[in-house]
Motif scaffolding. Sequence first.
Motif, short mmCIF file in Angstrom:
data_model
loop_
_atom_site.label_atom_id
_atom_site.label_comp_id
_atom_site.label_asym_id
_atom_site.label_seq_id
_atom_site.Cartn_x
_atom_site.Cartn_y
_atom_site.Cartn_z
N GLU A 32 -10.37 15.40 3.25
CA GLU A 32 -8.94 15.09 3.13
C GLU A 32 -8.72 13.60 2.90
O GLU A 32 -7.85 13.21 2.12
N VAL A 33 -9.50 12.75 3.57
CA VAL A 33 -9.37 11.31 3.35
C VAL A 33 -9.72 10.97 1.91
O VAL A 33 -9.04 10.17 1.26
N ARG A 34 -10.74 11.63 1.37
CA ARG A 34 -11.22 11.34 0.01
C ARG A 34 -10.17 11.69 -1.05
O ARG A 34 -10.25 11.20 -2.18
N LYS A 35 -9.20 12.52 -0.72
CA LYS A 35 -8.16 12.86 -1.69
C LYS A 35 -7.28 11.66 -2.03
O LYS A 35 -6.58 11.65 -3.04
N ARG A 36 -7.32 10.64 -1.17
CA ARG A 36 -6.53 9.44 -1.41
C ARG A 36 -7.38 8.17 -1.45
O ARG A 36 -7.12 7.27 -2.23
N THR A 59 -2.47 17.89 7.57
CA THR A 59 -1.54 17.91 6.44
C THR A 59 -1.72 19.18 5.62
O THR A 59 -0.76 19.70 5.02
N VAL A 60 -2.92 19.72 5.60
CA VAL A 60 -3.19 20.98 4.90
C VAL A 60 -2.34 22.11 5.50
O VAL A 60 -1.75 22.92 4.78
N ILE A 90 -0.92 4.36 3.53
CA ILE A 90 -1.29 5.17 2.38
C ILE A 90 -0.99 6.64 2.64
O ILE A 90 -0.34 7.31 1.84
N PHE A 91 -1.43 7.14 3.78
CA PHE A 91 -1.28 8.56 4.07
C PHE A 91 0.12 8.93 4.55
O PHE A 91 0.53 10.09 4.42
N LEU A 120 0.83 -1.21 0.00
CA LEU A 120 0.00 0.00 0.00
C LEU A 120 0.86 1.26 0.00
O LEU A 120 0.61 2.22 -0.74
N HIS A 121 1.90 1.24 0.84
CA HIS A 121 2.78 2.40 0.94
C HIS A 121 3.55 2.61 -0.37
O HIS A 121 3.69 3.74 -0.85
#
Length: 287
Positions: free
Chosen positions: A196-200, A248-249, A140-141, A25-26
């Motif tokens: 923000e989660v939806r961006k990934r 993160t923003v 992922i994040f 995943l990473h």
Amino acid sequence: MNTGEPHWADLDEASVRVRAMQTKLHHWAVSDPDRLFEDVFNLVYDRDFLTNAWGRVKSNKGARTAGVDRRIPALVGAGAESEELLEEVRELVKSQAFVPLPVRERLIPKPNSTKLRRLGIPTAGDRVVQASLALVLEPIFEADFKPVSYGFRPKRRAQDAIAEIHALGTHNYHWVFEADIEAFFDELKHAAIIAEVRKRVTDKRVLTLISKFLKSGIMSAEGRVRESATGTPQGGNISPLLANIALTVLDKHFCDKWDAHGTSQRREAYRKRGGATYRIIRYADLC
């Protein structure tokens, strides 16, 4: 002989397979910054991920504290008792019938202060699902998190943030401005987290599960339940990760300001003209 019965591996076996999947995943997230993960929900109820998640819940320092179910994770027996809990949780998540219960509100004193810190203690089953969800989302994040972020991240501590500040002090930085986001976990907007989660991660089942946890409600010591219109409770296994995703923003904003100055020569020239350059170091003090 294969009896056809569902198999729950021991923690060591499960951890090996989970780490292998997390590595993938990473790698996918790092190699393609624009990649959207559309189908990861099945990992949340995967037996290896749930086993690993349960191991984390049992070893957590809050394992002796019960949620509204009055079930203390540390006292749940190994073997059949644990597997029964995990199988029940797995079937609910898999069928998308899982509904988290309200967190149990607990107020504890802040160190060296008369103020209280509000914790929200999930049930044993809810903690397992949150921990499994974090195991899926974190690799992922982590690919997108900035190196200036030190709070609630693997192999990073507040002491590392302090060391970084000392290092900057030897490179023409003369002032340290400390700022604190007041009641951050209580006031964080749910829409901001999901955005923000939806961006990934665009898997709607994962987004729905996160939303369920955010809106699960809070039960006071008197037994009254109130809605959780904002915030992600401190005490939840997924809350630190969601906080970092949302922040993160902020990290990116300050890092972009730094990058805009370009090379060290350009930054030095800018300072000589009276400008100021700055770096952000973010950490969590748990207070």
